[in-house]
Scaffold this motif. Structure first.
Motif, mmCIF file in Angstrom:
data_model
loop_
_atom_site.group_PDB
_atom_site.id
_atom_site.type_symbol
_atom_site.label_atom_id
_atom_site.label_comp_id
_atom_site.label_asym_id
_atom_site.label_seq_id
_atom_site.Cartn_x
_atom_site.Cartn_y
_atom_site.Cartn_z
ATOM 1 N N ALA A 11 6.591 -5.557 1.834
ATOM 2 C CA ALA A 11 6.327 -6.758 1.034
ATOM 3 C C ALA A 11 6.784 -6.599 -0.421
ATOM 4 O O ALA A 11 6.466 -7.415 -1.278
ATOM 5 N N GLY A 59 9.368 -9.321 8.282
ATOM 6 C CA GLY A 59 9.572 -10.352 7.261
ATOM 7 C C GLY A 59 11.025 -10.573 6.901
ATOM 8 O O GLY A 59 11.311 -11.115 5.831
ATOM 9 N N THR A 79 -3.511 -9.469 7.320
ATOM 10 C CA THR A 79 -3.411 -10.831 7.852
ATOM 11 C C THR A 79 -2.609 -10.858 9.159
ATOM 12 O O THR A 79 -1.819 -9.956 9.435
ATOM 13 N N VAL A 123 10.571 -13.012 -0.290
ATOM 14 C CA VAL A 123 9.880 -11.979 0.496
ATOM 15 C C VAL A 123 8.534 -12.528 0.964
ATOM 16 O O VAL A 123 7.671 -12.819 0.127
ATOM 17 N N PRO A 124 8.332 -12.663 2.267
ATOM 18 C CA PRO A 124 6.997 -13.083 2.714
ATOM 19 C C PRO A 124 5.994 -11.961 2.483
ATOM 20 O O PRO A 124 6.345 -10.783 2.549
ATOM 21 N N ALA A 136 0.819 -1.216 0.000
ATOM 22 C CA ALA A 136 0.000 0.000 0.000
ATOM 23 C C ALA A 136 0.852 1.265 0.000
ATOM 24 O O ALA A 136 0.313 2.372 -0.040
ATOM 25 N N GLU A 186 4.839 -6.786 11.359
ATOM 26 C CA GLU A 186 4.908 -5.332 11.552
ATOM 27 C C GLU A 186 4.698 -4.928 13.008
ATOM 28 O O GLU A 186 4.762 -3.748 13.332
ATOM 29 N N LEU A 211 2.285 -0.397 4.803
ATOM 30 C CA LEU A 211 2.424 0.996 4.361
ATOM 31 C C LEU A 211 3.877 1.464 4.358
ATOM 32 O O LEU A 211 4.135 2.662 4.299
ATOM 33 N N PRO A 215 -0.783 -17.861 8.983
ATOM 34 C CA PRO A 215 -0.465 -16.441 8.772
ATOM 35 C C PRO A 215 -1.449 -15.699 7.889
ATOM 36 O O PRO A 215 -1.584 -14.480 7.989
ATOM 37 N N GLY A 248 -0.175 -12.814 9.778
ATOM 38 C CA GLY A 248 1.256 -12.894 9.441
ATOM 39 C C GLY A 248 1.847 -11.505 9.264
ATOM 40 O O GLY A 248 2.919 -11.190 9.794
ATOM 41 N N GLY A 249 1.124 -10.649 8.530
ATOM 42 C CA GLY A 249 1.586 -9.271 8.342
ATOM 43 C C GLY A 249 1.595 -8.519 9.663
ATOM 44 O O GLY A 249 2.519 -7.754 9.954
ATOM 45 N N ASN A 250 0.587 -8.743 10.480
ATOM 46 C CA ASN A 250 0.513 -8.068 11.790
ATOM 47 C C ASN A 250 1.700 -8.451 12.674
ATOM 48 O O ASN A 250 2.286 -7.609 13.357
ATOM 49 N N VAL A 262 9.758 -16.836 7.616
ATOM 50 C CA VAL A 262 8.347 -16.794 7.216
ATOM 51 C C VAL A 262 7.512 -17.427 8.338
ATOM 52 O O VAL A 262 7.731 -18.584 8.698
ATOM 53 N N VAL A 263 6.591 -16.653 8.865
ATOM 54 C CA VAL A 263 5.699 -17.182 9.899
ATOM 55 C C VAL A 263 4.703 -18.128 9.243
ATOM 56 O O VAL A 263 4.048 -17.766 8.261
HETATM 57 C C1 FAD Z 1 -6.146 1.680 5.118
HETATM 58 C C2 FAD Z 1 -5.042 1.134 5.966
HETATM 59 C C3 FAD Z 1 -5.129 1.268 7.330
HETATM 60 C C4 FAD Z 1 -4.116 0.760 8.144
HETATM 61 N N1 FAD Z 1 -4.220 0.878 9.496
HETATM 62 C C5 FAD Z 1 -3.263 0.367 10.291
HETATM 63 C C6 FAD Z 1 -3.358 0.488 11.706
HETATM 64 O O1 FAD Z 1 -4.314 1.016 12.258
HETATM 65 N N2 FAD Z 1 -2.362 -0.030 12.440
HETATM 66 C C7 FAD Z 1 -1.300 -0.665 11.880
HETATM 67 O O2 FAD Z 1 -0.436 -1.116 12.604
HETATM 68 N N3 FAD Z 1 -1.188 -0.785 10.538
HETATM 69 C C8 FAD Z 1 -2.133 -0.288 9.742
HETATM 70 N N4 FAD Z 1 -2.015 -0.417 8.375
HETATM 71 C C9 FAD Z 1 -0.829 -1.072 7.802
HETATM 72 C C10 FAD Z 1 -0.981 -2.577 7.501
HETATM 73 O O3 FAD Z 1 -2.330 -2.922 7.334
HETATM 74 C C11 FAD Z 1 -0.330 -3.435 8.572
HETATM 75 O O4 FAD Z 1 1.054 -3.222 8.578
HETATM 76 C C12 FAD Z 1 -0.608 -4.939 8.418
HETATM 77 O O5 FAD Z 1 -0.087 -5.649 9.507
HETATM 78 C C13 FAD Z 1 -0.026 -5.530 7.142
HETATM 79 O O6 FAD Z 1 -0.590 -6.811 6.985
HETATM 80 P P1 FAD Z 1 -0.603 -7.518 5.556
HETATM 81 O O7 FAD Z 1 -1.195 -8.862 5.724
HETATM 82 O O8 FAD Z 1 -1.235 -6.658 4.578
HETATM 83 O O9 FAD Z 1 0.962 -7.654 5.301
HETATM 84 P P2 FAD Z 1 1.809 -7.240 4.022
HETATM 85 O O10 FAD Z 1 1.606 -5.845 3.675
HETATM 86 O O11 FAD Z 1 1.606 -8.235 2.971
HETATM 87 O O12 FAD Z 1 3.266 -7.418 4.623
HETATM 88 C C14 FAD Z 1 3.714 -6.576 5.631
HETATM 89 C C15 FAD Z 1 5.073 -7.086 6.145
HETATM 90 O O13 FAD Z 1 4.895 -8.326 6.751
HETATM 91 C C16 FAD Z 1 5.733 -9.311 6.180
HETATM 92 N N5 FAD Z 1 4.983 -10.556 6.215
HETATM 93 C C17 FAD Z 1 3.759 -10.783 5.729
HETATM 94 N N6 FAD Z 1 3.395 -12.052 5.968
HETATM 95 C C18 FAD Z 1 4.429 -12.636 6.634
HETATM 96 C C19 FAD Z 1 4.678 -13.939 7.132
HETATM 97 N N7 FAD Z 1 3.800 -14.921 7.014
HETATM 98 N N8 FAD Z 1 5.865 -14.171 7.742
HETATM 99 C C20 FAD Z 1 6.780 -13.199 7.878
HETATM 100 N N9 FAD Z 1 6.594 -11.963 7.410
HETATM 101 C C21 FAD Z 1 5.428 -11.687 6.797
HETATM 102 C C22 FAD Z 1 6.061 -8.781 4.801
HETATM 103 O O14 FAD Z 1 7.293 -9.266 4.340
HETATM 104 C C23 FAD Z 1 6.100 -7.299 5.055
HETATM 105 O O15 FAD Z 1 7.360 -6.935 5.523
HETATM 106 C C24 FAD Z 1 -3.011 0.105 7.549
HETATM 107 C C25 FAD Z 1 -2.938 -0.034 6.158
HETATM 108 C C26 FAD Z 1 -3.941 0.472 5.366
HETATM 109 C C27 FAD Z 1 -3.832 0.313 3.891
#
Ligand code: FAD
Lengths: 478, 405
Positions: free
Chosen positions: A78, A198, A138, A66-67, A31, A145, A74, A109, A140-142, A202-203
């Protein structure tokens, strides 16, 4: 077809492996649309075993990987900077176990954040970390991050809710870190892994806390003439010793965007800011807290304070907050969601200074943020095709970060460093501080194959940028 | 180099003032008779670097309350004391954060913050040093409400095993700027880095606290009661303690607003009791000044009753904390054979209850040949990899973190 793609087909089949340019286009970024790179391939594993095989195949073919979860990140986490293989975990989306008596769940994840709370609600439980993106992002992303959300103020961020992890390490080994009790015996490897963006592996599963749904909830919406008075009310609430579940501020420009969108919540568009206050806990404790909050808000010139009468009204208040990012899509084609944290007591001055920066750079800025934690989200609406505007957006963003560091804050509270802020790390940390972080990374990934190019600036850049950085010494704003 | 030679070499490197000679003290039957007592971060950094250059090893010592935890170090030439790094040097009452040097006493920190309406969410005894409480990740009954020490840490300054000074985290309450190294240092027993100072997050002092206690009919009823009390929203500490011969007592501390505490107190079949009762619970796990064997089992709440029963039947005094997923067992063992038997019993109980066993205190002889953390092979491998990166010369209690596989 390259050898690597052939090997990946051998693991997941051609249907779960994308490698054509037109298929890869959507995986060029997350994003954060400012940074882009095309991956070599995107694979969709179904199991930890497949993840292991994919990682081993990447290693055998000298490719990085890259997971990826839902791609809502943001900070560019990823994005496959070096053109490696994206391991897209969204199809590993089973809730493996819900242990209601012991208050935890084991999830894969790709489980979407809000789906977990929905799934456990019948046990009277919920999963506390609630990023505003929770309908898509997801677990995993949470985990990667260490995501937060509006309710972080009371419940903490993801790190406070992860007990154990199953991880495929960069060498392909499948390991379990921690235990279902969440009590580390030796080094807190789970704590070190959460928030590693990440880069450490990989979780493939996470053991997460489930909380009991609170006995009572009260949600208040206070309307202020400006953001500064809303910030003062936040300070007053914390000074009164209250620990609300959430304290969120939405500024005028955001209110206008929300009210013109499908998320319209009936907020007054002439308000300078609204503050959403959520109190939860024992029902017997809430009336006095509601009264106290009313007094404090009134004392800071709130022109109106509503208490949600029922769940529908509560949802309406939250719609204004949670729909804010979506609504901003109306303002311009692109949105740069910034993220920084400052000591809560300097919020009013910092917000004023941020508006000045925006005016000076002629950018469209709106603020919607986790005020109780001092976690700012200055959001910049822009058009990335306009090179000049893009330059101004980046310049303003850099100035905002510098300002936040100068007042004792940090450059990200929940979105992470990724590529976006990697080169700003020296604002806060000196070479030895960054070197210590590098040691952690090398212990997990000595060959640097897992999500390379993220989080840490190159040592040379770092020393040149700020050889004396000692970081978070508070300097009052002039 | 060893013994007197090593101490003399350190004296030459760092100056006579830096080192204090004293009567021999034992840690896991290693004899130590000199202590480096740096007065600031720079001196601490020089001390650690000197250890590395001379191929020596030190054991970080705060107030000396938790030195029994860990595998027996392979070697140790000196203590590295943090007591002179003891100031509470920043307290931002309006933010609810403070900063203190590693040697600050917990009691002093508490006094400073409580005066302004805050509480320090670390449940360690008064004379524990802050650095010691963090490095040992000390848990007490109140950790149920406070959380673990790691949750209180916003940022740390440390000296790595290489002698480099480094910072992580910050002083704001929310922060994901870079790797969360503080989580790694907290609980690492001074084997990766020496904690020099910490930014801490405080909690508002509760309006009311109430200590409640009741004698349990038997162990099972006591566990059920403790489990139920641990679900109270205002519970700050919940424990069941005692031994088979003397009976068991359930002790609960509620903390929060007056209405909430009163409401939940009425619902529990317990009587008001003096606050000191909680200290008695904490004594079950206190290793200092005792030769008892102390074990800690981490298990899911629903398994804790079975674990407590096993420990009690094996002759231990127990303290069960359902909210922390922990049961402690304390065995008065007079000789090595008894200690071995008690350890064997604890290991069997842990296996049956799918619990993680950690040996909190045992003779060095009993600890050798086992990993006191009972870590998995993968965790041991990562522990070693981290140790090699953060303390490549093995200057900080080598062997303490990762036991034999
Ligand atoms: C509209 C909007 C609102 C948001 N609000 C918030 C908020 O309130 N609080 C907040 O904290 N964030 C917020 N975010 C940011 C984002 O949603 C978070 O960072 C979220 O945790 C990312 O999850 P994802 O599944 O999309 O991960 P991705 O974007 O796909 O990946 C994020 C990171 O996680 C890693 N990753 C993903 N899956 C795995 C895995 N299985 N193992 C190891 N690493 C992995 C990736 O390599 C990357 O570094 C927001 C984003 C948007 C677009």
């Amino acid at each position: 077809m390259s050898d690597l793609i052939g090997a990946l087909h051998g693991i997941v089949g051609a249907e779960r492996c994308l490698s054509r340019a037109e298929e890869l286009f959507v995986y060029e970024c997350d994003a954060l649309t400012l940074d882009r790179a095309t991956p070599a391939a995107v694979v969709f594993p179904h199991s930890a075993g497949e993840v292991q095989e994919i990682v081993r195949a990447c290693r055998a073919h000298d490719s990085s990987f890259v997971p990826r979860g839902a791609g809502t990140g943001l900070s560019g986490g990823a994005t496959a900077l070096e053109g490696g293989v994206v391991i897209e975990c969204s199809r590993m989306n089973r809730i493996r176990e819900v242990d209601a008596p012991n208050r935890f769940a084991v999830v894969e994840p790709g489980v979407v954040n809000s789906d977990l709370s929905k799934a456990v609600a019948r046990h009277g439980l919920f999963y506390a970390p609630d990023p505003s993106s929770q309908l898509a992002c997801t677990i995993g992303g949470n985990v990667a991050e260490n995501s937060g959300g509006p309710h972080t103020l009371k419940y903490g961020t993801t790190t406070n809710h992860v007990r154990a992890l199953e991880v495929v390490l960069p060498d392909g080994e499948l390991v379990r870190l921690g235990s279902a009790t969440g009590v580390p015996a030796g080094y807190d490897l789970v704590g070190a892994f959460v928030g590693s963006e990440g880069t450490l592996g990989v979780v493939t599963a996470a053991w997460v806390n489930l909380e009991e749904l609170p006995d009572g909830v009260e949600t208040l919406l206070a309307i202020f003439p400006d953001v500064v008075s809303a910030c003062r009310a936040v300070g007053g609430i914390i000074d009164a010793g209250l620990v609300p579940a959430a304290l969120e501020i939405v500024d005028r420009r955001t209110i206008e965007a929300v009210e013109a969108s499908v998320y319209a919540a009936g907020l007054p568009t002439d308000a300078g800011a609204v503050l959403i206050i959520e109190l939860d806990g024992l029902r017997v404790s809430l009336p006095r807290q509601v009264e106290r909050v009313r007094e404090i808000a009134a004392g800071e010139a709130a022109s109106g304070i509503e208490v949600a009468r029922d769940d529908a009204e509560r949802q309406r208040f939250w719609r204004a907050r949670k729909g804010a990012f979506g609504a901003m899509g109306r303002l311009a084609p692109d949105l740069y969601v910034h993220d920084a944290v400052v000591p809560r007591t300097v919020l009013p001055e910092v917000l004023t200074a941020i508006c000045e920066i925006a005016d000076r750079h002629r950018i469209k800025l709106s603020n919607v943020f986790h005020a109780g934690d001092g976690n700012l989200h200055p959001n910049i609406s822009f058009d990335r095709r306009d090179a000049d505007e893009r330059r101004r957006v980046e310049a303003a963003g850099a100035e905002i970060l510098e300002l936040c560091v100068k007042v004792g804050g940090v450059i990200t509270g929940e979105h992470g460093i990724g590529t976006e802020k990697r080169d700003f790390m020296p604002l806060l940390f000196g070479p030895d501080d960054l070197d210590a972080m590098r040691r952690l990374r090398l212990a997990f990934d000595p060959e640097g194959v897992c999500n390379p190019g993220k989080v840490l600036p190159t040592p040379r850049f770092c020393a040149e940028a700020n050889p004396h950085a000692r970081g978070y010494d508070a300097v009052p704003i002039e | 180099m060893s013994g007197a030679g090593s101490v003399a070499a350190l004296e030459r490197e760092l100056g006579a003032d830096a080192l204090e000679r004293h009567a021999t003290l034992e840690v896991d039957d290693l004899e130590i008779s000199a202590t480096l007592r740096p007065t600031d971060g720079e001196a601490l950094s020089r001390s650690v670097a000197a250890l590395g250059r001379l191929g020596l090893a030190g054991i970080v010592r705060g107030a000396g309350r938790h030195l029994a935890i860990g595998n027996p170090p392979e070697r140790a030439d000196v203590f590295l004391a943090t007591d002179r790094l003891g100031e509470v040097d920043a307290f931002e009452a309006s933010e609810g954060v403070c900063h203190a040097g590693s040697g600050a006493r917990i009691a002093d920190l508490r006094a400073v913050v409580e005066a302004e309406g805050w509480e320090l969410p670390i449940d360690a005894t008064d004379d524990t040093s802050l650095g010691g409480a963090l490095a040992a990740a000390v848990l007490g009954p109140r950790s149920h409400g406070f959380g673990a020490p790691r949750d209180a840490v916003l940022g740390l300054e440390v000296v790595l095993g290489t002698g480099e000074r480094a910072r992580c985290g910050g002083r704001v309450v929310k922060n994901v700027t870079g790797y969360d190294l503080a989580k790694l240092y907290v609980g690492s027993l001074g084997t990766l880095a020496v904690i020099e100072g910490a930014w801490l997050r405080l909690r508002p002092r509760p309006e009311t606290t109430k200590l409640l206690a009741a004698t349990a009919r038997d162990l099972d009823q006591g566990c059920t009661l403790a489990h139920r009390a641990s679900r109270c929203a205002t519970a700050r500490a919940v424990a069941l303690w005692g031994r088979a011969e003397g009976g068991y007592e359930c002790v609960v501390e509620l903390a929060g607003d007056a209405a909430g505490v009163a409401h939940e107190a009425v619902g529990l079949p317990l009587e008001e009791a003096p606050a000191e009762r909680l200290s008695r619970v904490a004594q079950v796990q206190t290793a200092e000044g005792s030769d008892d064997l102390i074990v800690r089992l981490a298990a899911l709440p629903t398994r804790l009753a079975g674990i407590a029963r096993g420990l009690a039947e094996a002759g231990a005094e127990i303290a069960v904390h359902p909210g922390l997923c922990l049961a402690y067992g304390r065995f008065a063992c007079v000789d090595a054979e008894e200690q071995e038997r008690a350890l064997g019993a604890s290991e069997a109980i842990a296996r049956r209850g799918e619990a993680g066993l950690r040996i909190e205190r045992a003779s060095a002889e009993s600890k050798r040949g086992r990993d006191v953390f009972a870590a998995s092979p993968a965790e041991v491998r990562l522990t070693r990899a981290l140790k090699a990166r953060f303390d490549p010369q093995g200057s900080l209690a080598p062997g303490r973190a990762a036991g034999p596989t």
